[in-house]
Design an enzyme around this catalytic site. Structure first.
Site, PDB file in Angstrom:
ATOM      1  CB  CYS A  19      -0.991  -0.029   1.168  1.00 50.48           C
ATOM      2  SG  CYS A  19      -0.240   0.035   2.802  1.00 50.48           S
ATOM      3  CG  ASN A  22       4.313  -1.732   5.170  1.00 50.16           C
ATOM      4  OD1 ASN A  22       5.438  -2.054   5.563  1.00 50.16           O
ATOM      5  ND2 ASN A  22       3.337  -2.612   5.112  1.00 50.16           N
ATOM      6  CB  CYS A  24      -3.793   1.555   7.091  1.00 48.62           C
ATOM      7  SG  CYS A  24      -3.683   2.942   8.233  1.00 48.62           S
ATOM      8  CB  SER A  26       0.187  -3.450   2.689  1.00 47.46           C
ATOM      9  OG  SER A  26       1.054  -2.566   3.339  1.00 47.46           O
TER      10      SER A  26
HETATM   11  P1  4NP Z   1      -1.826   2.819   4.120  1.00 46.54           P
HETATM   12  O1  4NP Z   1      -2.501   4.163   4.689  1.00 46.54           O
HETATM   13  O2  4NP Z   1      -1.294   3.147   2.751  1.00 46.54           O
HETATM   14  O3  4NP Z   1      -2.981   1.886   4.085  1.00 46.54           O
HETATM   15  O4  4NP Z   1      -0.768   2.425   5.100  1.00 46.54           O
HETATM   16  C1  4NP Z   1      -1.794   5.362   4.783  1.00 46.54           C
HETATM   17  C2  4NP Z   1      -1.061   5.621   5.890  1.00 46.54           C
HETATM   18  C3  4NP Z   1      -0.391   6.820   6.013  1.00 46.54           C
HETATM   19  C4  4NP Z   1      -0.485   7.759   5.009  1.00 46.54           C
HETATM   20  C5  4NP Z   1      -1.218   7.494   3.876  1.00 46.54           C
HETATM   21  C6  4NP Z   1      -1.868   6.276   3.762  1.00 46.54           C
HETATM   22  N1  4NP Z   1       0.159   9.001   5.138  1.00 46.54           N
HETATM   23  O5  4NP Z   1       0.024   9.839   4.247  1.00 46.54           O
HETATM   24  O6  4NP Z   1       0.869   9.214   6.145  1.00 46.54           O
END
Ligand code: 4NP
Length: 165
Positions: A19, A22, A24, A26
């Site tokens: 994702c 990494n 949430c 994935s």
């Molecule tokens: P993930 O979610 O891609 O499912 O881990 C996110 C976690 C953090 C961020 C974006 C998406 N961020 O921008 O910090």
């Protein structure tokens, strides 16, 4: 008469979930698949990575950890890392959560065989539609529960699809 033997061939697969952060989506897919693989006595290598570098070394988001724990799935051993082109060698199949991840991962592919390793996780539920696992990061607890049920269904189907393959 000669003795007959049944050889149980372990199904070896190396699966990487990807994702953006990494922390949430994935890690959830990773933890759910590890859980299932262990329950079924398989010897798969399962891991996850993010295309971004923001959260390298961090544990999964505490809301995702709590949501998974509620359903008996532990994410506590996981730590964020960034996707690397070496992952194309280390893994047989690379599952992305959304179109942005897909584009970013494909950007690093050098051969047709590397490109062929990249799949949308939700293609196991909705073949060829490139459906996306929504990013729950900026949303509410309900978003985390929805993502849990969606990813759980997809990972269950992934195991079935690859087991018959
Ligand atoms: P993930 O979610 O891609 O499912 O881990 C996110 C976690 C953090 C961020 C974006 C998406 N961020 O921008 O910090």
């Amino acid at each position: 008469s000669p003795a007959s033997y049944d050889f149980i061939v372990p199904l070896h697969m190396r699966i990487l979930m990807v994702c953006l952060g990494n922390i949430c989506r994935s890690p959830l897919a990773d933890g759910l698949l590890r859980h299932l693989v262990q329950k079924n006595g398989l010897e798969w290598v399962v891991d996850s990575a993010g295309t971004a570098n923001y959260h390298i070394g961090s544990p999964p988001d505490e809301r995702m950890v709590a949501t998974a724990k509620k359903h008996g799935v532990s994410l506590s051993s996981l730590k964020a890392r960034q996707f690397t082109p070496a992952d194309f060698t280390q893994f047989d199949r690379i599952y992305v959560m959304d179109r942005s991840n897909y584009k970013n991962v494909l950007h690093h592919a050098k051969t047709a065989s590397e490109r062929d390793k990249v799949h949308f996780l939700l293609d196991h539920l909705y073949p060829n539609l490139q459906k996306e696992v929504p990013d729950p990061y900026y949303g509410s607890q309900e978003g985390f529960d929805e993502v849990f049920y969606l990813v759980e269904k997809a990972v269950n189907q992934l195991l079935k699809d690859l087991s018959h393959g």
